[in-house]
Structure formats: structure tokens, C-alpha cells
Enzyme design. Structure first.
Site, short mmCIF file in Angstrom:
data_model
loop_
_atom_site.label_atom_id
_atom_site.label_comp_id
_atom_site.label_asym_id
_atom_site.label_seq_id
_atom_site.Cartn_x
_atom_site.Cartn_y
_atom_site.Cartn_z
N CYS A 1 0.84 -1.20 0.00
CA CYS A 1 0.00 0.00 0.00
C CYS A 1 0.87 1.24 0.00
O CYS A 1 0.65 2.19 -0.75
CB CYS A 1 -0.90 0.04 1.23
N ASP B 1 -30.00 1.63 21.98
CA ASP B 1 -30.82 2.30 20.99
C ASP B 1 -31.17 1.22 19.96
O ASP B 1 -30.49 0.21 19.89
CB ASP B 1 -29.98 3.43 20.37
#
Lengths: 752, 48
Positions: A55, A470
């Protein structure tokens, strides 16, 4: 130059997924460019997806191949890329486009914030640490002959003491600066912290040892005190690294938030501005898929708005000119123009940020374990030193009065022994006890994909006895999935219409249908659906009222799409918000640990009940507003509970801050991540269970360490008070105890 | 004893050189990217 790796997008090793070109930022980057000392233009970008040597090579070589680029360097630890080029030779967007072509996504850093991120304090601590290490090692060279050279004369010994002083005093005073500063700050506010006894011990030890050297006496503590500083600085540096990592994470979130907005001026020219430069009354262009940077009113364009981050609703709502649009809402279907009604920092998001701040004040009362120990420890030690001093002054007088044959009290001896108590009890092990454990624990969680933002977050996690979830985006993936099983022909035909829309239900339909082509000429009617021609016949996909007004209303509240073709019976597609793959397992694991589980959802009752049933939560509430969530947290804390809030939306942010501890998934909005103690990476919820387990283990280890430090002092202090302490014992005891504490912390590294 | 007068400063000097080297490496940013350095070794600079 041969770029053999160009063909595969992203990381050539396949370690990290390539960024999809769709998600690449299209914003202009001019506002992020600055000029460096050599006169080059420089931009800093956050690169996602880079993970290996190839990379680095691919990115750096790819950018250096661009004309004008003078330097490109990727920091693999921080994932930050710095690109420099001669002014006027290159547009900064070219850099971003090149990265996109190579298969990496890049986001710009605000130059001011990028500048701040150099960790000056960490470097200062490291410098102090190096100086202290140098001092400690060199003094050891001088003191070893003193300890073991039996036939050494007094003059030689004093010479070696002078050498020690020569090294110890400058290095010690330099290396102890962090402690002096912190102690001075505390004393100015009429408080005492752990650094007060440390600073006092440094000064007294140097004073006493220099006096002893001048007198030609046998006992100096130059070696002990520099070694002590060395160990303490290790603890201090570890603690700092931990906080710094959390701070960096928060700063990166803020830096990434500084995205651009597109302003349309009076002549219709479009220019990119940083969102903080938005002025009230500006006309802003919002393309499909973009998030609103500030509050405003829609001037032009009908569309659907995804407000899930603000309200917790899964499905978008229709919006037309004149409707309000809040910061954080995502434009789903068609480009729109809005008029800014508030600056970015005053928008709905900012209101939530204020709520967070207020809620966090309640948490400010939390006392860290180490501080708790220090507040007990400091008065005891200072009391013991004072008693030693008085004891050696008054003791002989008392004994004489009782008729014993003892010498007259000696102020020098009394002072020496009192100082010896202060030195030996100097909270060396205590200073290392907690940070060492927390560093090991957060390192272990980091590997498991759980980012802990501070040491005290870990302590609060250990106390959690209840978890409040949630629903949308936390227990569920926040993304609908097709649940009905239509026949293949209908699905493919409907998907060809759905391909022109960004609506989540359309996306879900396309995903279920797989690869295919979009229906040419199909148009989206915002808030209604999509219509087009399939095989020359009119077809409609959307709401029942839009696609199949004559069909019977069989709605049970679940999200649905109707598909109708001329001359054929309408088809109904049903959807459900998919649960996270390990949600059920995580909830069960929490229950097995005796932790209560509750769900608060902003969604409608029906949707909430389905999700709660599916994961096995009995206590749930629906249609909860952000304020009610916060109130629920306060109510739970009022009942003596220690709730852990888990949420991802802006509507959860205040509740996250109000809870005893908090966590948010990795994709959560910035405000929520900033308010959360722990950020979970990836789609897994099990990290939460792991975090609680490790936090509890860390608390046990930290307590063991504190108990050991106390025990050590119980033995060492009387020895010093009795005047039996020699510099050799002091040095051995202090390093020994530090070693034990560190090893105990390291023990939890591998343990499952 | 006389030897000490020479040896002690000599030892100190060597220590000081080590310290100076560390402080230089710190200032030169050698500790800024610990992961990248490990990978950079593997990159061939000379593409024929």
C-alpha cells in the site's frame, strides 16, 4: 515506472477492502491546502484502506508519478498522508482522484487541526524519561562501588558522592519537571495530588543528600531518587499515551467533520467553502447522498430526507420547498438548494452538543481509582513523616525521663529519618499501579476492535450493571432488507426501476435482485416512488397510494413497497430492519452476566416491538425523544443504577453523555462517537461484552496493585521511621515494587 | 583513585553521547511512524 499493482484497486494483499468509487468525496479541497517552509503546497489526507508495504509503495509511487509532486509520505500508524507539490502545478483534487483510482478513499484534514496534532507533551515526557534514564544508569555506576567496595576510604566515597550529585541534581531537576508543574498547579488551587509528595521527596532528598555529601557522611540517596523518577516517568508516559490516543481519535473525528459545502452565489456560480464559513442566508447546493452541514429551509427541489441520525426513524421522509432541513439530515433522492438559517456551529447538532456538555458535568464527579488511592495515601504518608520527626525529637527525652541511658535528641537524625519515610513511601508503585493495568487492558481491547477513549472510561465500564440500547443502527444495522419472497421476474423488473433511486427500500430491493440494468427513462417522484416503462408498458414502484391505489390495505406497519405493471396484479414487497448478526448473542451474554438490558427507540411502537422481541429484550420503550432518553438515564442513575448507553445517532448523543458509561458503533455520527467512552469497530456487538469483561478484570488487577503498594508501604515505612533504611534497601525496594506491579499488569495480556 | 578522575568523566561522556543520540532521533521524528518503518524495509526502491 512500473506500477504492477495498479490493476487491483485497494490494498494488493487483500487485507483491507477497497473503497468503492461511489463513496469518494467530490468536494473541492482548496481550503485544506497550506504552504510549507520550503514554499511547497501541502495537503494532509486521512487514507482509509492502507495496511501493508505494498500500500505504501502503491500510494507513494502513484502520487510521485504525478507532475509537480515533490514529496508523498504515508504514515501507516496514523493513516495520514502528506503530499507536497510545487505551487500551481497541481490541483489538490487530482491527489484525491489519484487515490480513488488506486482504490483508497481519502478525506482532508483541516490544516489548523493537523498542526495541533503534533504531540508536544508526549515528546516532552519522553525527553524527561530519557534524561532520567541516563541519570539513573550513570549514578548506578558511581554507587555500586560505594555499596560493595568494603575497603574504600572515606575520601574516595565522598568523591563518588560528589560525582553522583553532579549527575543527579541536573538530570533529576530536569526530569522531575512534569511532577513539579502538576504539583504546583494543584497547590495553587489548594488541592493536593500524588505529585505533591513526589516533588517534596525530590527536593528533600537532594537537599539532604547534598548536606550529607558535604559532611562526608555515608548515606546519600542520589541513586534511589533518580531511579524513582525514571519509573514514575514510565508510568506517566504510559498514562499520557493512553489519553493521547483517545484525544487523537476525537480530533480526527473533528477534523473529518470539517467537510466542505457548496455555495451558489448571486450569479449562479458554485464555490466550495468549509462548512464553518457558512453564513446565514447562503444558498447551498446539496447533491443526492450528501449530508446537510447546517439548518435551513429548502428553496428548490423536492426530495426525500433521511433523518435517521437525528430521530432514529429508519425510513426517509418526503420534503418539498419551504420545508425545514436540519443539519445531519441526508438528502436521499434528488439535488436540492437550501437557504442556510443558522451557522454550522449553531445548528441542531450544536444544540445537541450543548445537551451533551450539560450531561457530562454530572459525570465529572467520577473519581478515578488512582486519585481515590492518592487522597487516602497522601495524608497518611505526610502524617507518618511528621510523626517520625517528632518521635525522634521527643522520644529520647521521654526515655531519659523514664531513666533510660540514651543520647540527647539530634535534629539532624530526626530530619534524616523523616525524609527517609517520605522517600521510601514515595508513590512509585502507586503511580504505576493503575496506568500499567489500563494500558495493557486497552491494548487488548484495541486488538479486539474496541477503541477505549480514556482510562477512566475503563473504570466506569467495570461498574456497569445495566445496558440500554438504541434500536436503529445499534441493535439493527439501520438498513432495511427484503423479507418477502416475490417471484424472480417481478423482483428483476421492480429492481430495474429501483436502480434509479437512492431510497433505502429501493437499495434493499436492488441488493436482493443482484446485478442488473436500470430501466432507461424511469423517473423518481420524491415522496412517492419511481415510474417508468418496462417492455413498453407503464410500471410504478413505491407507496401503495402511488403504485397500486386500488389494492387492499393490508398494512401491518412494516415498511413496504408496491410494484404495479399495466395489466398485471400489483405485488407487495415487505422489508424489515435487519438485526446485527450477533445482537441476540450479545444480549444473552449480557444477561448471563447479571446485567439488565433495556431498549429505547425513537422509532414507532410496532417496529420497536419486533426488534425487541427478536433480540430478547423485555423492557423497551418506543417513540422516545432525545430529551426523554437523557431523562431516562438520569432516572436510572437516580435509582442507584450504573447504566451503559449504546447508541449511534445524534438523537442518542446526549443520552450517551448522561449515562454512567457509553459506547457507540464505528459508523455512528461524529457527535455520538465524541460523547461515547468506547467505540466498537465493525458490525459486531460482542465487543461490548468483551469490553465489560476486560474492564472488570482490569479493575481487579488495579486493586491488587494498589493493595500491594499499600502492603509494601506498611513494611517499608516503619523501617525508615526506625532509622534502619540504607540507600541500598531504598533503591532495591522501590524498583522491586514497581516491577511487581508492572508484571501483575502484564499478566492480563493474554488471558482470555 | 587517580584513575577514577579520568574514567568517571569518560563514562559520563559515553552516556551523554547516547542521550544526545536519543534526543536527536526523537526530534528527527524517528518515532512518529513505528508501523510503517517495519513495512518500508520490504519495498524495492529500484524498479528496473
Amino acid at each position: 515506472m512500473a506500477l504492477d499493482t495498479l490493476e487491483t484497486p485497494g490494498c494488493p494483499s487483500g487485507l483491507a477492502p477497497a473503497a468503492s468509487v461511489d463513496d469518494a468525496p467530490v468536494a473541492r479541497l482548496d481550503t485544506f491546502v497550506r504552504r510549507d517552509a520550503r514554499g511547497n503546497d501541502v495537503i494532509e489526507l486521512m487514507v482509509e484502506g492502507a495496511s501493508c508495504a505494498s500500500c505504501i509503495k502503491k500510494i507513494e509511487a502513484g502520487l510521485l508519478a504525478l507532475p509537480g509532486v515533490a514529496d508523498a509520505r504515508l504514515n501507516l500508524s496514523t493513516k495520514r498522508l502528506r503530499v507536497a507539490w510545487a505551487p500551481q502545478t497541481l490541483a489538490p483534487e487530482t491527489v484525491a482522484q489519484t487515490l480513488t483510482k488506486l482504490g483508497y478513499s481519502a478525506l482532508p484534514f483541516d490544516p489548523e487541526r493537523a498542526q495541533q496534532s503534533v504531540d508536544a507533551e508526549g515528546r516532552f515526557l519522553l525527553r524527561c524519561l530519557a534524561v532520567a534514564g541516563f541519570g539513573a544508569m550513570n549514578i548506578m555506576m558511581f554507587t555500586t562501588p560505594i555499596w560493595f567496595g568494603d575497603d574504600m576510604g572515606d575520601n574516595a566515597r565522598t568523591l563518588l558522592h560528589w560525582f553522583s550529585a553532579l549527575v543527579a541534581v541536573p538530570t533529576g531537576l530536569y526530569a522531575a519537571q512534569p511532577f513539579f508543574r502538576s504539583a504546583w498547579k494543584a497547590l495553587r488551587n489548594w488541592r493536593a495530588n500524588m505529585d505533591v509528595p513526589i516533588s517534596l521527596a525530590v527536593f528533600l532528598t537532594f537537599g539532604m543528600s547534598i548536606a550529607e555529601t558535604m559532611r562526608g557522611g555515608p548515606h546519600t540517596y542520589f541513586d534511589g531518587i533518580t531511579m524513582l523518577l525514571f519509573f514514575l516517568l514510565i508510568g506517566r508516559y504510559l498514562d499520557h499515551r493512553l489519553r493521547e490516543r483517545a484525544r487523537t481519535a476525537a480530533r480526527e473525528i473533528l477534523a473529518l467533520q470539517a467537510v466542505t459545502a457548496r455555495r451558489v452565489d448571486a450569479e449562479g456560480k458554485i464555490e466550495a467553502i468549509a462548512s464553518r464559513d457558512i453564513a446565514i442566508g447562503d444558498r447551498l447546493l446539496l447533491a443526492a447522498g450528501e449530508r446537510a452541514a447546517c439548518d435551513g429551509v429548502i428553496v428548490e427541489g423536492s426530495t426525500d430526507l433521511d433523518c435517521s441520525m437525528l430521530t432514529g426513524e429508519t425510513l426517509p421522509v418526503a420534503a418539498r420547498p419551504g420545508d425545514r432541513i436540519l443539519a445531519g439530515a441526508i438528502n436521499v433522492s434528488r439535488p436540492l438548494t437550501m437557504r442556510a438559517e443558522a451557522k454550522a456551529e449553531d445548528s441542531a447538532v450544536a444544540e445537541l452538543a450543548r445537551l451533551i456538555e450539560v450531561s457530562e458535568q454530572g459525570r465529572g464527579r467520577f473519581v478515578r481509582l488512582a486519585d481515590k488511592a492518592a487522597s487516602l495515601f497522601v495524608p497518611v504518608v505526610h502524617g507518618a513523616a511528621a510523626l517520625t520527626f517528632l518521635g525522634w525529637l521527643i522520644g529520647p527525652l521521654l526515655l531519659q525521663a523514664l531513666g533510660f541511658e540514651v543520647g540527647a535528641p539530634d535534629v539532624r537524625v530526626a530530619l534524616t529519618n523523616a525524609i527517609a519515610v517520605l522517600i521510601i513511601t514515595c508513590p512509585c508503585a502507586l503511580g504505576l499501579a493503575v496506568p500499567a493495568v489500563q494500558v495493557v487492558a486497552t491494548g487488548r481491547l484495541f486488538k479486539a476492535g474496541v477503541l477505549v477513549r480514556s482510562g477512566d472510561a475503563l473504570e466506569r465500564f467495570a461498574q456497569v450493571d445495566m445496558v440500554v440500547f438504541d434500536k436503529t443502527g445499534t441493535l439493527t444495522l439501520g438498513k432495511p432488507k427484503l423479507t418477502s419472497t416475490p417471484n424472480e421476474a417481478d423482483l428483476v423488473a421492480a429492481a430495474s426501476l429501483a436502480r434509479v433511486s437512492r431510497h433505502p427500500l429501493s437499495r434493499a430491493l436492488v441488493e436482493a435482485a443482484g446485478a442488473g440494468v436500470a430501466c432507461a427513462g424511469a423517473i423518481e417522484v420524491p415522496g412517492e416512488g419511481v415510474k417508468g416503462l418496462i417492455d413498453g408498458k407503464e410500471a410504478r414502484l413505491g407507496k401503495r397510494s402511488f403504485a397500486a391505489p386500488l389494492a387492499a390495505d393490508s398494512s401491518d406497519g412494516a415498511p413496504e413497497l408496491w410494484f404495479a405493471r399495466e395489466g398485471q396484479a400489483p405485488v407487495r414487497f415487505m422489508f424489515a430492519d435487519e438485526l446485527r448478526p450477533d445482537a441476540v448473542r450479545a444480549v444473552a451474554a449480557l444477561k448471563a452476566r447479571g446485567i439488565g438490558v433495556e431498549m429505547l427507540s425513537g422509532d414507532r411502537a410496532q417496529a420497536a416491538e419486533v426488534a425487541a422481541r427478536a433480540v430478547g429484550i423485555e423492557d423497551w420503550r418506543s417513540s422516545v425523544t432525545p430529551a426523554q432518553k437523557t431523562a431516562r438515564m438520569q432516572a436510572l442513575r437516580g435509582l442507584g443504577k450504573r447504566p451503559l448507553m449504546v447508541g449511534d445517532g445524534l438523537n442518542d448523543a446526549a443520552a450517551l453523555a448522561a449515562a454512567h458509561a457509553s459506547a457507540s458503533p464505528g459508523h455512528a455520527v461524529e457527535a455520538s462517537q465524541a460523547a461515547a467512552d468506547v467505540v466498537l469497530q465493525g458490525d459486531a456487538l460482542m465487543g461490548l461484552v468483551e469490553a465489560i469483561d476486560v474492564a472488570r478484570l482490569a479493575r481487579r488487577r488495579a486493586r491488587q496493585n494498589l493493595a500491594f503498594s499499600a502492603l509494601y508501604n506498611v513494611f517499608a515505612a516503619p523501617l525508615a521511621a526506625a532509622g534502619l533504611l540504607t540507600p541500598l534497601i531504598a533503591a532495591a525496594a522501590m524498583s522491586g515494587s514497581s516491577l511487581v506491579v508492572t508484571l501483575n499488569a502484564l499478566r492480563m495480556k493474554g488471558k482470555a | 583513585m587517580n584513575l577514577l578522575i579520568f574514567l568517571a568523566p569518560a563514562a559520563l561522556l559515553m552516556g551523554a553521547i547516547g542521550l544526545a543520540a536519543f534526543l536527536w532521533s526523537l526530534r528527527a521524528g524517528q518515532y512518529d511512524d513505528l508501523e510503517g518503518a517495519a513495512h518500508r524495509v520490504l519495498i524495492d526502491d529500484d524498479d528496473e
